[in-house]
Design an enzyme around this catalytic site. Structure first.
Site: not given
Lengths: 137, 111, 102
Positions: B109-111
């Site tokens: 979920g880390c972009v």
């Protein structure tokens, strides 16, 4: 987030893990979606109940053992995992075959409480009917 | 694919610098990755890196920042379970940068 | 607060349809798409059950998927409605949520 904008999300999991990407994809979407602080429930029915089976060891098939990640869901404030009784029974499983999954209740002196709740088929149907958004995997 | 040159061998990493095979991690390699991130590893950095590695070991997932903050608070107290503190150690983001140094995949979920 | 259920697997190969039918509640709609359309035929092992189900829920089948598999509206169990893509959208809009059975 304001109470009024919170929606009930229900993630439906119906596939056994490891044979297809569904279970892992669902778990990743749940972890990502948890950042949006919605009312999240996970449903495990049909072969989806195998996702929570205790004692999974994927070392022999060269894939990641993401079954351990379900135990982190409490840290992400995902605390409602509904498992269908009939699905377990049809597969010769009982609650004791599942991993214990708990969360810490900060409103109750961080007491560890179970996240898994067994529900029967009619209750599962009601959970679907009560959801604002259903995401199927 | 690019690689870290480490002890005379190449350790593959992806285009953002995350290890391809987390099994290739070692504390010495962490020092090298940290250097490429312009971070001088102090005990405080190691505390976070080791915490991330043990979290990953237990749950097979790198925690999101807010989970890291919450868990660091529980383990080390409010001063260390603090976004500002963690960002002071890892300016490009505690989860993102510390995970890279810890040899873990980029947090989900880390972009 | 009815639900539109979509099923996209043949009931003769997978349990998606059976599971869907186990979880519908009164007033819901079930739309068979892709391979699930083969379950809408008359005279199958499933036909009696589907006929009974129509007392509590409405059954639909997606026309383009039906035609693609050489089935005609005449082949279907009585009471099942054929919809086109616009009808699919209408169904989604008329229900509170969409639940996919994959």
């Amino acid at each position: 987030m304001a109470e009024g904008s919170t929606k009930k999300f229900l993630y439906i999991n119906r596939k056994a893990p490891h044979g297809s990407i569904y279970a892992l994809e669902s778990l990743e979407v749940v972890l990502i979606g948890a950042a949006f602080e919605q009312d999240v429930s996970l449903a495990f029915l049909d072969d989806g109940v195998f996702q929570l089976a205790a004692g999974q060891d994927t070392s022999g098939i060269g894939s990641k053992n993401f079954s351990k990640t379900y135990r982190a869901l409490g840290d992400y404030e995902v605390r409602k995992l509904y498992v269908e009784r009939e699905s377990l029974a049809e597969r010769g499983l009982s609650e004791g075959d599942l991993m214990p999954i708990t969360y810490e209740d900060e409103d109750d002196d961080y007491a560890e409480k179970p996240s898994i709740h067994l529900v029967d088929r009619a209750e599962m149907a009601r959970l679907i009917r009560d959801a604002d958004v259903v995401l199927s995997f | 694919m690019s690689a870290y040159q480490f002890n005379g061998s190449a350790v593959a990493h992806d285009e953002e610098g995350y290890l391809v095979d987390i099994a290739e991690w070692s504390p010495d390699l962490a020092l090298l990755i940290a250097k490429s991130e312009n971070i001088e590893m102090a005990p405080e950095h190691w505390e976070v890196v080791n915490f991330l590695r043990s979290y990953y070991e237990e749950y097979q997932v790198a925690p999101a920042v807010r989970v890291l903050v919450k868990e660091m608070t529980k383990k080390y107290g409010k001063e260390k379970g603090d976004q500002k503190y963690l960002y002071s150690l890892f300016p490009y983001g505690p989860a993102k940068q510390a995970c890279k140094i810890a040899g873990l995949p980029k947090p989900t979920g880390c972009v | 607060m009815p639900t539109l259920h979509t099923v996209n697997k043949s009931p003769f190969e997978r349990s998606a349809m059976a599971s869907c039918l186990n979880h519908v509640t009164d007033g819901d709609s079930v739309l068979m798409i892709e391979d699930a359309v083969v379950g809408a035929r008359k005279g199958t092992a499933l036909a009696d059950d589907l006929r009974d189900r129509q007392r509590t829920c409405a059954l639909y089948v997606l026309g383009p998927d039906l035609v693609a598999r050489g089935l005609k509206p005449d082949d279907l169990i009585e009471g099942i409605t054929v919809v086109d893509y616009a009808g699919f959208v209408d169904l989604a809009a008329r229900n509170m949520r969409v639940c996919a059975w994959l």
